[in-house]
Motif scaffolding. Structure first.
Motif, PDB file in Angstrom:
ATOM      1  N   PRO A 178       0.842  -1.203   0.000  1.00 57.23           N
ATOM      2  CA  PRO A 178       0.000   0.000   0.000  1.00 57.23           C
ATOM      3  C   PRO A 178       0.875   1.250   0.000  1.00 57.23           C
ATOM      4  CG  PRO A 178       0.084  -0.926   2.195  1.00 57.23           C
ATOM      5  CD  PRO A 178       0.949  -1.805   1.329  1.00 57.23           C
ATOM      6  N   ASN A 179       1.624   1.429  -1.060  1.00 62.45           N
ATOM      7  CA  ASN A 179       2.755   2.336  -1.017  1.00 62.45           C
ATOM      8  C   ASN A 179       3.167   2.531  -2.461  1.00 62.45           C
ATOM      9  OD1 ASN A 179       5.070   3.611  -0.214  1.00 62.45           O
ATOM     10  ND2 ASN A 179       5.967   1.833   0.785  1.00 62.45           N
ATOM     11  N   GLY A 180       3.892   3.600  -2.725  1.00 57.81           N
ATOM     12  CA  GLY A 180       4.346   3.791  -4.096  1.00 57.81           C
ATOM     13  C   GLY A 180       5.467   2.814  -4.401  1.00 57.81           C
ATOM     14  N   ASN A 181       5.924   2.779  -5.644  1.00 58.89           N
ATOM     15  CA  ASN A 181       7.140   2.029  -5.925  1.00 58.89           C
ATOM     16  C   ASN A 181       8.096   2.916  -6.700  1.00 58.89           C
ATOM     17  OD1 ASN A 181       6.951   1.599  -8.841  1.00 58.89           O
ATOM     18  ND2 ASN A 181       5.199   0.309  -8.359  1.00 58.89           N
ATOM     19  N   THR A 182       9.253   2.368  -7.030  1.00 56.52           N
ATOM     20  CA  THR A 182      10.301   3.189  -7.636  1.00 56.52           C
ATOM     21  C   THR A 182       9.843   3.891  -8.914  1.00 56.52           C
ATOM     22  OG1 THR A 182      11.091   1.030  -8.340  1.00 56.52           O
ATOM     23  CG2 THR A 182      12.449   2.197  -6.777  1.00 56.52           C
ATOM     24  N   VAL A 183       8.893   3.292  -9.645  1.00 59.36           N
ATOM     25  CA  VAL A 183       8.518   3.886 -10.934  1.00 59.36           C
ATOM     26  C   VAL A 183       7.836   5.262 -10.766  1.00 59.36           C
ATOM     27  CG1 VAL A 183       7.187   3.564 -13.030  1.00 59.36           C
ATOM     28  CG2 VAL A 183       8.473   1.659 -12.073  1.00 59.36           C
ATOM     29  N   PRO A 184       6.659   5.333 -10.093  1.00 59.22           N
ATOM     30  CA  PRO A 184       6.059   6.654  -9.931  1.00 59.22           C
ATOM     31  C   PRO A 184       6.938   7.598  -9.110  1.00 59.22           C
ATOM     32  CG  PRO A 184       4.877   5.037  -8.615  1.00 59.22           C
ATOM     33  CD  PRO A 184       5.821   4.277  -9.494  1.00 59.22           C
ATOM     34  N   GLU A 185       7.655   7.024  -8.133  1.00 54.56           N
ATOM     35  CA  GLU A 185       8.454   7.877  -7.251  1.00 54.56           C
ATOM     36  C   GLU A 185       9.492   8.675  -8.025  1.00 54.56           C
ATOM     37  OE1 GLU A 185       8.052   4.926  -3.375  1.00 54.56           O
ATOM     38  OE2 GLU A 185       9.936   5.016  -4.467  1.00 54.56           O
ATOM     39  N   PHE A 186      10.188   8.011  -8.958  1.00 52.04           N
ATOM     40  CA  PHE A 186      11.274   8.732  -9.622  1.00 52.04           C
ATOM     41  C   PHE A 186      10.838   9.413 -10.918  1.00 52.04           C
ATOM     42  CE2 PHE A 186      13.377   5.772  -6.732  1.00 52.04           C
ATOM     43  CZ  PHE A 186      13.984   6.725  -5.932  1.00 52.04           C
ATOM     44  N   LEU A 302      19.789  22.319   4.932  1.00 50.29           N
ATOM     45  CA  LEU A 302      19.750  22.298   3.468  1.00 50.29           C
ATOM     46  C   LEU A 302      19.502  23.711   2.971  1.00 50.29           C
ATOM     47  CD1 LEU A 302      17.658  19.247   2.201  1.00 50.29           C
ATOM     48  CD2 LEU A 302      20.037  19.754   1.748  1.00 50.29           C
ATOM     49  N   PRO A 303      20.240  24.135   1.917  1.00 48.95           N
ATOM     50  CA  PRO A 303      19.956  25.469   1.373  1.00 48.95           C
ATOM     51  C   PRO A 303      18.578  25.516   0.705  1.00 48.95           C
ATOM     52  CG  PRO A 303      21.640  24.325   0.092  1.00 48.95           C
ATOM     53  CD  PRO A 303      21.360  23.474   1.269  1.00 48.95           C
ATOM     54  N   ASP A 304      18.120  26.725   0.415  1.00 49.24           N
ATOM     55  CA  ASP A 304      16.824  26.866  -0.254  1.00 49.24           C
ATOM     56  C   ASP A 304      16.907  26.362  -1.696  1.00 49.24           C
ATOM     57  OD1 ASP A 304      15.848  27.904   1.972  1.00 49.24           O
ATOM     58  OD2 ASP A 304      15.483  29.936   1.206  1.00 49.24           O
ATOM     59  N   GLY A 305      15.758  25.961  -2.213  1.00 48.94           N
ATOM     60  CA  GLY A 305      15.673  25.647  -3.635  1.00 48.94           C
ATOM     61  C   GLY A 305      16.118  24.257  -4.022  1.00 48.94           C
ATOM     62  N   VAL A 306      16.428  23.377  -3.065  1.00 49.97           N
ATOM     63  CA  VAL A 306      16.769  21.985  -3.389  1.00 49.97           C
ATOM     64  C   VAL A 306      15.463  21.228  -3.606  1.00 49.97           C
ATOM     65  CG1 VAL A 306      17.894  19.888  -2.578  1.00 49.97           C
ATOM     66  CG2 VAL A 306      18.832  22.114  -1.956  1.00 49.97           C
ATOM     67  N   ILE A 307      15.388  20.485  -4.716  1.00 49.25           N
ATOM     68  CA  ILE A 307      14.167  19.722  -4.963  1.00 49.25           C
ATOM     69  C   ILE A 307      14.182  18.484  -4.060  1.00 49.25           C
ATOM     70  CG2 ILE A 307      12.871  18.395  -6.684  1.00 49.25           C
ATOM     71  CD1 ILE A 307      13.890  20.300  -8.804  1.00 49.25           C
ATOM     72  N   VAL A 308      13.175  18.388  -3.225  1.00 47.44           N
ATOM     73  CA  VAL A 308      13.083  17.241  -2.318  1.00 47.44           C
ATOM     74  C   VAL A 308      11.669  16.675  -2.364  1.00 47.44           C
ATOM     75  CG1 VAL A 308      14.866  18.022  -0.712  1.00 47.44           C
ATOM     76  CG2 VAL A 308      12.492  18.684  -0.335  1.00 47.44           C
ATOM     77  N   GLY A 309      11.528  15.491  -1.842  1.00 49.00           N
ATOM     78  CA  GLY A 309      10.200  14.891  -1.807  1.00 49.00           C
ATOM     79  C   GLY A 309      10.164  13.785  -0.793  1.00 49.00           C
ATOM     80  N   VAL A 310       9.084  13.024  -0.811  1.00 51.02           N
ATOM     81  CA  VAL A 310       8.868  12.037   0.236  1.00 51.02           C
ATOM     82  C   VAL A 310       8.563  10.638  -0.324  1.00 51.02           C
ATOM     83  CG1 VAL A 310       8.151  13.671   1.997  1.00 51.02           C
ATOM     84  CG2 VAL A 310       6.458  12.790   0.409  1.00 51.02           C
ATOM     85  N   LEU A 311       8.839  10.386  -1.609  1.00 55.15           N
ATOM     86  CA  LEU A 311       8.534   9.083  -2.202  1.00 55.15           C
ATOM     87  C   LEU A 311       7.119   8.639  -1.845  1.00 55.15           C
ATOM     88  CD1 LEU A 311      11.828   7.036  -1.608  1.00 55.15           C
ATOM     89  CD2 LEU A 311      11.275   8.630  -3.430  1.00 55.15           C
TER      90      LEU A 311
END
Lengths: 462, 307
Positions: A178-186, A302-311
């Protein structure tokens, strides 16, 4: 007690055997005796463990096997999961448990490697009270346990298990994610990056040297090439998992001078990389994408403007999470108990427990309030839609989960001492997933540059 | 006397999984590691410590996975071919490794095994990297078995193999070739003067020990159902040396006793605490302090005193 009587009987048999064989009572024999008693004890434990429990009556307690890393370097990701499970189970039990039955978790350390984990899985599965396994964090563990789950017919819910290979054959009956996988995540990162920086020409990748790092690089590259064919990958670096020093790699990255540096480092590796790359100006010379960046927001500046996410959608400060009272309460309780807000591995674990709880509810509704069997639970999970702390998880026919993907950039906020995620986008779970049974990489290569036109834009998720 | 003890021990092992089904896997794995540790023990006879035997263990397990991928689907064939694979790898590595002694032998074994490990982990397209390769359930004499039945067959097969191979290794160790091993340890030059080629003695021992490790690896591969590069990691090699020393190198049963003890201890420790490493470590210290000849020393000392 069955345990005691059995072990006494066996121990007696063995000791009489010793006597009949004429072994004397010297010190070495006492040691032999110890070995014999140990074996007898093991035998007795085994007998007790296999005593069947009636499936239809409510048991006195409900066992969950929870598999995560509690030692070694991967515990940086595994411990937030364990903490969240602890907290969540306490909260569930405070309200009387799942459908009135208190929950008892047995934690299994994945750092033992596949052999130990399989032995533990078999042991736990042998006890009918353990109805569901929450397994596991590492993709290698999940892949090793999946055939076992099918054979032993134990509902096994992957709380992390990122690899897209896990459910690829579509035949799973008892394994769920019940979770994403590598395909949609990346893919989500490739789309977000191209929306934010449409003129990207050169990209460098630095990922940890194991399956997760290689899979991510493959998927991210394939998505970029499909969406913007003229993108060039100028460097692909795979330092060893758990390296303390990234100076060589950082030198390579700075001399290659790419527009974008992508990484799916995590845990201590990510912290080390950020600490070493910041003073060398990597974050100013290139747009950096840290796929698991959210896990270190509270730990390194972390400096501003780094693209981050939560998978996935597990950002505890997302607009959806903020309006959900449960989530706010969970985050505060987590902070009070563990000194940190729940990073996304913690949210993933909490959501998985909610998913299991919902399966019990659905299964009991379906069979008229009777306590469900393992098969009933697996049935209830199939095709289910469950509201979690941070969104909704839908289970497809192939048991793979559909969750939304949140991506954003680091921004400062007056309300927190650490940077948070701003300029967010929330992609719908199914929009980034191939159909069940489709080869994911083949599907990615069919994507056209127009693909992202229909998707929400950065900053649209407020 | 010795036969009776062995028979009783094997009987207990055979009955245990009936009582506790989950133990079957642990015991299968223990026997598999016992084979590999026996391989290490053979070389220890000659005073050579190999901190790299997990390579043969893994080579054979990967051999099974590759053969299964290529379409070989018979337990017997897979076992034979994979053990031959390990023996072949052993013969190649042995050709240059047996020229070294002491620390150099240990370190070179370690180095070669780590090269093998790195290859398994890095050749992502071939070996599946750290996610490893699946080992499907093979047919047994043409009959396709279900998972639980196959694992039971595998367990009893390993038990029988343990006896047969154990006896064979015992015969080997008691043969002139086997005794030459301890002679290498005590005085190598004298052995040469007696006209016995040391390199042949050692190469044979090395290949035998690689094949033993390979047999263990193949069984472990079938039992686990997946091969990962961690099989070849140096800690796995260290684990094998530990088992050999723990069980005692005085006789063939030592390796299996050590493996059973360590696996059961591990299984017991992980159920108690997260700090299972601590329990395992402390127990090992105690055993090594008070039983310097390993568990087998308990039995052999008894034998000696009865003379």
């Amino acid at each position: 007690m069955a345990f005691k009587s059995i072990s006494t009987v066996v121990a007696r048999c063995l000791s009489s055997l010793e006597r009949s064989l004429g072994l004397d009572r010297s010190v070495p024999q006492a040691n032999l005796r110890l070995v014999a008693d140990g074996l007898a004890g093991a035998l007795a434990i085994g007998l007790v463990a296999t005593t069947p429990v009636a499936a239809q009556e409510k048991p006195s307690s409900l066992g969950l096997g929870v598999f995560t890393f509690t030692s070694g370097p991967a515990a940086a990701y595994g411990m937030p999961g364990k903490n969240a499970a602890d907290l969540m189970i306490d909260e569930i039990n405070a309200k009387g448990g799942i459908e009135g039955v208190p929950v008892k978790a047995t934690y299994v350390d994945e750092a033992q490697g596949a052999q130990g984990v399989i032995a533990e899985y078999r042991r736990l599965a042998g006890d009918a009270q353990n109805q569901v396994m929450i397994a596991a964090l590492s993709s290698a563990t999940c892949l090793a346990l999946a055939p076992l789950a099918e054979q032993l017919e134990v509902p096994t819910v992957g709380w992390n298990c990122d690899t897209h290979q896990l459910l690829i054959d579509g035949k799973s009956k008892y394994v769920f994610r019940p979770n994403g996988n590598t395909v949609p995540e990346f893919i989500a990162y490739a789309i977000y990056l191209l929306e934010r920086k449409p003129d990207v020409k050169t990209v460098a990748i630095i990922n940890p040297d194991y399956a997760f790092g290689h899979d991510a690089a493959k998927i991210f590259t394939a998505a970029l090439k499909a969406l913007k064919p003229d993108v060039e990958i100028v460097a692909e670096l795979y330092p060893k998992l758990g390296s303390p020093n990234y100076q060589t790699e950082i030198s390579r990255l700075t001399t290659a001078h790419p527009d974008v540096v992508f990484s799916n480092f995590w845990g201590a590796d990510l912290e080390n990389f950020v600490r070493q790359a910041t003073p060398r100006g990597l974050f100013t010379s290139s747009q950096v994408v840290l796929a698991l960046g959210e896990t270190v927001l509270q730990r390194v500046p972390l400096p501003d403007g780094v693209i981050v996410g939560v998978l996935g959608d597990g950002w505890w400060m997302s607009p959806d999470a903020k309006v959900n009272q449960e989530t706010v309460k969970f985050a505060e309780a987590y902070k009070a108990r563990f000194g940190e807000y729940p990073v996304f591995p913690a949210i993933k674990m909490a959501n998985t427990l909610i998913y299991v709880k919902a399966a019990y509810k659905a299964a009991m509704q379906k069979n008229g309030g009777k306590w469900p069997s393992r098969a009933d639970l697996a049935d209830a999970m199939k095709g289910s839609t469950v509201a979690t702390l941070t969104g909704t998880v839908r289970t497809r026919a192939d048991n793979d989960g559909l969750v939304d993907q949140i991506v954003g950039v680091t921004v400062k906020t007056p309300t927190q001492q650490f940077p948070v995620i701003g300029d967010m986008v929330r992609y719908k779970g199914d929009s980034l997933m191939p159909q069940g049974g489709q080869d994911p990489l083949a599907w990615i290569s069919t994507l056209k540059p127009e693909f992202s036109k229909s998707l929400p834009k950065p900053g649209s998720y407020k | 006397m010795r036969t009776i003890v062995t028979a009783v021990a094997v009987l207990i092992l055979a009955v245990l999984p009936v009582a506790a089904p989950w133990l079957q896997f642990v015991l299968t794995l223990a026997i598999a590691k016992g084979f590999a540790a026996l391989g290490v023990a053979v070389l220890l006879r000659a005073g050579l410590i190999s901190i790299g035997h997990a390579m043969f263990f893994a080579a054979s397990a990967y051999g099974v996975a590759f053969l299964a991928r290529a379409g070989v689907n018979d337990l017997g064939l897979l076992l034979i071919f994979s053990v031959l694979t390990a023996a072949l790898v052993g013969a190649i590595a042995g050709l240059f490794l047996i020229r070294y002694r002491a620390i150099f032998f240990a370190m070179l074994n370690l180095a070669v095994s780590m090269v093998f490990y790195a290859l398994c982990a890095k050749l992502y397209g071939v070996t599946g990297g750290t996610d490893g390769m699946p080992v499907p359930i093979p047919a047994v004499f043409g009959i396709m078995l279900g998972e639980p039945l196959f694992k039971t067959v595998l367990f009893y097969l390993s038990l029988v193999l343990m006896l047969l191979v154990g006896l064979a290794v015992q015969r080997y160790l008691n043969s002139p070739l086997g005794h030459a091993l301890s002679a290498v340890h005590s005085n190598e030059i004298r052995l040469e003067y007696l006209g016995i080629p040391v390199w042949a003695v050692l190469l044979i021992a090395y290949v035998v020990s690689a094949a033993l490790a390979g047999l263990g690896g193949a069984i472990a591969g079938f039992a686990i159902g997946r091969v990962v590069p961690d099989f070849a990691f140096w800690t796995a090699s260290g684990h094998l040396v530990l088992i050999a020393v723990l069980g005692g190198i005085g006789g063939v049963p030592g390796a299996f006793i050590g493996a059973l003890f360590l696996e059961l201890l591990h299984s017991a420790a992980v159920t108690v605490t997260d700090a299972w490493n601590l329990i395992v470590g402390l127990t090992l210290i105690v055993v090594i302090m008070f039983l310097p000849q390993g568990f087998y020393g308990l039995f052999s000392r008894k034998e000696a005193s009865s003379l």
